[in-house]
Structure formats: C-alpha cells, structure tokens
Design a protein around this motif. Structure first.
Motif, mmCIF file in Angstrom:
data_model
loop_
_atom_site.group_PDB
_atom_site.id
_atom_site.type_symbol
_atom_site.label_atom_id
_atom_site.label_comp_id
_atom_site.label_asym_id
_atom_site.label_seq_id
_atom_site.Cartn_x
_atom_site.Cartn_y
_atom_site.Cartn_z
ATOM 1 N N SER A 20 29.006 4.434 9.140
ATOM 2 C CA SER A 20 30.152 5.107 9.739
ATOM 3 C C SER A 20 30.911 5.906 8.681
ATOM 4 C CB SER A 20 31.087 4.078 10.372
ATOM 5 O OG SER A 20 32.313 4.679 10.701
ATOM 6 N N ALA A 21 31.144 5.259 7.544
ATOM 7 C CA ALA A 21 31.923 5.901 6.488
ATOM 8 C C ALA A 21 31.175 7.089 5.880
ATOM 9 C CB ALA A 21 32.270 4.877 5.414
ATOM 10 N N GLY A 23 29.160 10.195 5.821
ATOM 11 C CA GLY A 23 28.823 11.210 6.820
ATOM 12 C C GLY A 23 29.041 12.602 6.268
ATOM 13 N N LEU A 24 29.342 13.523 7.168
ATOM 14 C CA LEU A 24 29.597 14.897 6.750
ATOM 15 C C LEU A 24 30.708 14.931 5.707
ATOM 16 C CD1 LEU A 24 29.586 16.529 10.304
ATOM 17 C CD2 LEU A 24 27.813 16.740 8.562
ATOM 18 N N GLY A 25 31.636 13.980 5.820
ATOM 19 C CA GLY A 25 32.741 13.905 4.873
ATOM 20 C C GLY A 25 32.252 13.757 3.440
ATOM 21 N N ASN A 26 31.212 12.974 3.241
ATOM 22 C CA ASN A 26 30.713 12.727 1.887
ATOM 23 C C ASN A 26 29.842 13.859 1.363
ATOM 24 O OD1 ASN A 26 31.087 10.229 3.464
ATOM 25 N ND2 ASN A 26 30.753 9.280 1.480
ATOM 26 N N TYR A 103 32.877 16.917 15.605
ATOM 27 C CA TYR A 103 31.983 16.420 14.544
ATOM 28 C C TYR A 103 30.534 16.730 14.913
ATOM 29 C CZ TYR A 103 30.755 13.069 10.816
ATOM 30 O OH TYR A 103 30.304 12.476 9.669
ATOM 31 N N PHE A 225 39.638 10.125 5.760
ATOM 32 C CA PHE A 225 38.567 10.603 6.642
ATOM 33 C C PHE A 225 37.234 10.003 6.223
ATOM 34 C CE2 PHE A 225 35.319 13.498 8.160
ATOM 35 C CZ PHE A 225 35.721 13.698 9.471
ATOM 36 N N THR A 226 36.987 10.000 4.926
ATOM 37 C CA THR A 226 35.672 9.563 4.464
ATOM 38 C C THR A 226 35.448 8.075 4.710
ATOM 39 O OG1 THR A 226 34.082 9.709 2.662
ATOM 40 C CG2 THR A 226 36.313 9.096 2.053
ATOM 41 N N SER A 228 36.468 6.543 7.350
ATOM 42 C CA SER A 228 36.559 6.348 8.811
ATOM 43 C C SER A 228 37.806 5.581 9.213
ATOM 44 C CB SER A 228 35.345 5.587 9.364
ATOM 45 O OG SER A 228 34.159 6.267 9.132
ATOM 46 N N MET A 231 41.628 5.186 13.104
ATOM 47 C CA MET A 231 41.460 5.225 14.559
ATOM 48 C C MET A 231 40.694 4.028 15.093
ATOM 49 S SD MET A 231 38.041 6.397 14.685
ATOM 50 C CE MET A 231 37.983 6.539 16.419
ATOM 51 N N SER A 319 27.573 8.224 11.595
ATOM 52 C CA SER A 319 29.029 8.333 11.751
ATOM 53 C C SER A 319 29.388 8.622 13.208
ATOM 54 C CB SER A 319 29.586 9.458 10.873
ATOM 55 O OG SER A 319 29.339 9.186 9.525
ATOM 56 N N SER A 322 29.474 5.616 15.375
ATOM 57 C CA SER A 322 30.664 4.758 15.283
ATOM 58 C C SER A 322 31.821 5.334 16.088
ATOM 59 C CB SER A 322 31.075 4.540 13.826
ATOM 60 O OG SER A 322 31.699 5.687 13.297
ATOM 61 N N LEU A 323 31.884 6.666 16.163
ATOM 62 C CA LEU A 323 32.967 7.282 16.933
ATOM 63 C C LEU A 323 32.780 6.996 18.421
ATOM 64 C CD1 LEU A 323 33.076 10.633 14.962
ATOM 65 C CD2 LEU A 323 34.965 9.018 15.169
ATOM 66 N N LEU A 387 44.823 10.826 12.923
ATOM 67 C CA LEU A 387 44.356 9.868 11.910
ATOM 68 C C LEU A 387 45.464 9.364 10.985
ATOM 69 C CD1 LEU A 387 40.798 11.126 10.880
ATOM 70 C CD2 LEU A 387 41.428 9.330 12.484
HETATM 71 N N1 TRP Z 1 33.702 8.933 7.777
HETATM 72 C C1 TRP Z 1 32.843 9.890 8.389
HETATM 73 C C2 TRP Z 1 32.504 10.979 7.385
HETATM 74 O O1 TRP Z 1 32.862 10.903 6.256
HETATM 75 C C3 TRP Z 1 33.413 10.493 9.630
HETATM 76 C C4 TRP Z 1 33.946 9.474 10.585
HETATM 77 C C5 TRP Z 1 33.250 8.598 11.314
HETATM 78 C C6 TRP Z 1 35.292 9.230 10.849
HETATM 79 N N2 TRP Z 1 34.104 7.796 12.039
HETATM 80 C C7 TRP Z 1 35.349 8.164 11.760
HETATM 81 C C8 TRP Z 1 36.442 9.792 10.382
HETATM 82 C C9 TRP Z 1 36.562 7.663 12.196
HETATM 83 C C10 TRP Z 1 37.665 9.302 10.827
HETATM 84 C C11 TRP Z 1 37.706 8.241 11.711
HETATM 85 O O2 TRP Z 1 31.874 11.946 7.733
#
Ligand code: TRP
Length: 484
Positions: A20-21, A23-26, A103, A225-226, A228, A231, A319, A322-323, A387
């Motif tokens: 989950s953590a 993802g595109l963020g990383n 996303y 964000f990274t 997760s 939320m 990721s 998980s959403l 968030l």
């Molecule tokens: N963490 C994920 C990323 O880095 C994105 C993500 C998945 C997310 N679930 C989340 C971000 C919940 C915020 C809240 O790409």
C-alpha cells in the motif's frame, strides 16, 4: 455476522501494508520532487519527517484498526461513538474513493507505457521534448487513456474481490518480491553506467542552500502520502490483524521498506539521468519524458525500460488495492454487504467517477475551474485537504480522545518486550503523538491550502485561532461525553 478474515501471517501483513505504502509516490513522485528541491538536502529533511511524523501515525492507524477490527468509520464508532469522529472516519472512506479515481489514471499511463516499451517506442526518442510530445499524444487520445485506465482498474478490483488472504495478501507476496528484484536490477544497471557518480553525488551530497520553508513542507506532505496515511488505509489493513501481532515492530518494517524503495528508485533514476546528460529537475514528466529518452539511448534500454514500467505498474497496483479495500471494508462492516457485491458495485462507481479525470488530458482538457482540470481538482481536494485533515484528527483522536494511556495498553499486546523497562520509549512516543505530529500536520494543511503564506503576511488573520479554539472545544466535548 461472518467471522472477520485475518492475514495468514505477520509477514503477509507487512508485505500488503508495504504494498500500500510503496506506489507511484515512491517511484514517480519522490524522485521528481527530490530532483526539483535539490537532491540530498531534501532527502535528509524527508527522512526526518518520515521518522518523527510518519512512524507515530502509522502506529496509531494500525493500532486503531487492530483494536476495533473495523473499517475507519466502525473504528471511530467503536472507540468514541461521537458523531464528529464517525464523520472523520467517513472522510477517510470518501478520500479512498476519490484518490483511487485519479491514482488509477496515472497508473493507467504506466500500464500503457509497458506496451510502449514492448513496442520499442523509446528507441526513437532522442530529446525530452520529443518524449513529451509522444506522452501528450498518448494521453491526449481518449481511447488509449480510457483503455489502459480500464485494464488497470479491472486488475485492482480482481484482487480485492478475491479477499484479504487469497487476493490482497497473496498478490502482495508475489508482486512485492518482483518489484524488489526489478529495482535491484535497475539500480545495478544505473550505477554501472559511465558518469553515474554525478547522480550518486546528487543524492548523497547535500547542498543546504536549497532547503527552504517550502521544500520542508513538501517533504512533510509527501511523507504522508507515501506512507498511505490520513484516510484509514493502514487502519483497515490493521483491522485484519490479531492481538498477538507486534505493531511497533511491523510499523518500523513498513516505514523502512517504503523509505528504502524510494531511495533505491532515486538511485536507479538519477544515476541513469545524469549518466545520459539529462535534467534531474524534469518535474512530473521526469519518468515519462526524461527517463524514456534515457532508455532510448542506453544499451539494453529495451529490456530495462520494460522492467521499469512493469515495476511502476505493480507498485501502483498494490497501492490501488488498498484504496479500494477501505471503501469495500466500510460497506461490508457497516452496511452488511458481501465483499463481492461491494467490490463490483463500488469498484464500478469509483471507475465511473474517475472517467472525467482520465478525460482531463484530452476531451475535457478545456473544462477548467480557476485553470484546474477535473483531475487537478480531485487531486487537490484529496491530497491537500482530506489527507492532512484526516491525519491530523487521527493523531489527535488516539492521543487525546481515546487517550494515550488506553491506547498504550492496547499497543502493548504483542509488543510486551519492546516496552519492558523502556519508559523513555513510551515518553518519546507520547510526545510525538500528542504534540509534534498534530502540530506539524496542521502546518502542512495550512500550507497545502495556501493559507500559511497569507497568515504570515497578515497578522490580523485571526481565523487560525478560531480553528484552534474549535478543535480544542471538540476535544473537550467529546472527552466529556465519553466519561458519561
Ligand atoms: N502510498 C501510495 C503511494 O505512495 C499511495 C496510497 C495508497 C495512498 N493508499 C493511500 C496515499 C492512502 C494516501 C492514502 O503511491
């Protein structure tokens, strides 16, 4: 009621939560914001934010989930019963719905780029401008965009449909090692390129002059964000844990893996970007414009380009899962739906809601409000409003409403030996969760909505005080209610 599903093992949970953590963020966002904010010095600030704000909130979220065995709405309901707090849980479900919708659009680009890599399309790109034109051509085509968006979405729904253990956990157990191996291969390739030292120096040699208030806030916002956070994604995953699991231990592993992967992606990308003489500050297009040119010109670029977009798509998939799971868990726990019904109906609704975002790059590009497309607006509302607000109230809730001492008793289940004879650890955690995290998140929030600047300019901007008073009142009121 059916018995709640649980993870098959603690390792399975750590992999799913890391999925989950990570993802595109990383892989997409972290390298480009590090590139734009001066590299090493920014990374240093980011690491501090992860440690002092990220980790405590990760623990708080997982703990709320495990204690209540519920989705975010159910978790707040069980621990407080106060309408205000239940609404905060509800905001999390809404945020999951909205974030997934845009996303999956960016993930759709990545899915489509796997096919571009397969077709060998990168070999004809020699400048970033050409790559940019190519990118605009693709996302400008509604059929291409909607097509790959749909493919990505179907995969996301399929894993959630199969359930916690057989879908999410199994999927993560296969996908996360693949992701790790691909990243190692790309890193080795990057380091072995001639001229890669410059890229490494960019990542490790800090230039402190590049650090501004602005970049600190970007680092702080991104650490949220990274991981997760904010939320209830980790809360929901935590709700499938049993009491024997060691939360602080798992949280440290998740945070460590997420950070490691971001840094590894930075190494893989910047060594290649510098070795091929490209611009590290390419912004959001760093991967689609700069990196594709790099693949087009390096030896073995065909296979490395393909591996890279497989990596990015897999990371985005775990990721996205998980959403969707947050939304599904809400309808299963609170409304008594079956998992399959919830996935099909709400998966489809999120899919439909995402279509205007997918069309924001073509048919609906001119439909703007204040210069922002539909995509920009939903991104802004979720990432910059929902968030930080969620993260702020989750940390306030655990530290002040549920109460740190009660939360600590729960936290100690499964983690007895970590806390034994270590009062300093408890004190540190307490100070961070009660004061440092909420204050820092609050600052990010003000910055995100652009109010920090104006607040600093105009001292008479007393509305901040009003917000603070409201927050304090809410805390006092809901505390009194709980005592009754
Ligand atoms: N963490 C994920 C990323 O880095 C994105 C993500 C998945 C997310 N679930 C989340 C971000 C919940 C915020 C809240 O790409």
């Amino acid at each position: 009621m059916a018995k709640r599903e649980h993870w098959g093992s603690k390792f399975g949970f750590v992999l799913a939560a890391s999925g989950s953590a990570i993802g595109l963020g990383n892989i997409w966002k972290f390298p480009y914001i590090a590139g734009q904010n001066g590299g090493a010095a920014f990374i240093f600030v980011y690491l501090i934010c992860i440690a002092i704000v990220g980790l405590p909130v990760v623990i708080a979220e997982i703990l709320m989930g495990r204690t209540t065995q519920r989705n975010p709405v159910g978790a707040f309901r069980k621990l407080s019963g106060n309408k205000f707090w239940i609404t905060i849980g509800g905001l999390g479900v809404v945020a999951g719905f909205i974030i997934l919708s845009f996303y999956a659009v960016v993930a759709g680009w990545s899915t489509g780029y796997m096919i571009e890599a397969l077709r060998g399309a990168f070999s004809s790109l020699t400048t970033a401008e050409q790559a940019n034109t190519h990118f605009n051509l693709l996302v400008g085509d509604p059929t291409w965009m909607i097509g790959f968006y749909t493919i990505f979405f179907v995969f996301t729904m399929a894993f959630v449909f199969l359930g916690v253990k057989d879908g999410i956990e199994k999927g993560s157990k296969i996908m996360m090692p693949i992701l790790f191996i691909i990243l190692i291969i790309l890193m080795i390739k990057g380091i072995s390129l001639k001229g890669s030292e410059e890229g490494l120096a960019f990542l490790w040699k800090p230039d402190w002059s590049k650090i501004t208030g602005q970049s600190v806030l970007i680092a702080l916002g991104h650490s949220f964000f990274t991981l997760s956070l904010g939320m209830g994604a980790l809360m929901t995953y935590g709700s499938y844990l049993d009491k024997k699991s060691n939360i602080p231990n798992a949280a440290v592993q998740i945070v460590f893996l997420d950070t490691l992967i971001a840094l590894m992606a930075g190494v893989a990308i910047f060594t290649a970007v510098f070795a091929m003489g490209q611009d590290p500050a390419g912004g959001p297009g760093l991967i689609f414009n700069t990196l594709t040119v790099v693949f087009g010109s390096m030896t073995g670029g065909y296979i490395f380009g393909l591996l890279f977009f497989v990596l990015l798509t897999v990371a985005a998939l775990t990721s996205a899962i998980s959403l969707l799971e947050v939304v599904v868990a809400y309808f299963v726990d609170e409304r008594g739906w079956s998992r399959h019904q919830a996935v099909l109906i709400f998966g489809s609704l999120v899919f439909l809601f995402g279509i205007p975002s997918a069309l924001s790059f073509n048919l609906l590009a001119d439909l703007t409000y204040n210069g922002k497309t539909f995509f920009d607006i939903v991104d802004f509302i979720a990432s910059n409003v929902l968030l930080p607000v969620g993260g702020f109230f989750i940390s306030i809730f655990v530290a002040w409403i549920w109460g740190f001492d009660k939360a600590l008793i729960e936290l100690k289940h499964g983690a007895e030996n970590i806390f034994k004879n270590r009062t300093w650890l408890v004190t540190t955690f307490k100070v961070f969760l009660k004061y440092i995290s909420p204050v820092m998140i609050f600052i990010v929030f003000l910055h995100s909505v652009g109010l920090l600047e104006s607040a600093i300019e105009q001292v008479q901007n007393y509305w901040i005080i009003i917000v603070l008073v409201i927050v304090i009142l809410v805390i006092i009121l809901s505390r009194n209610r709980m005592k009754k």
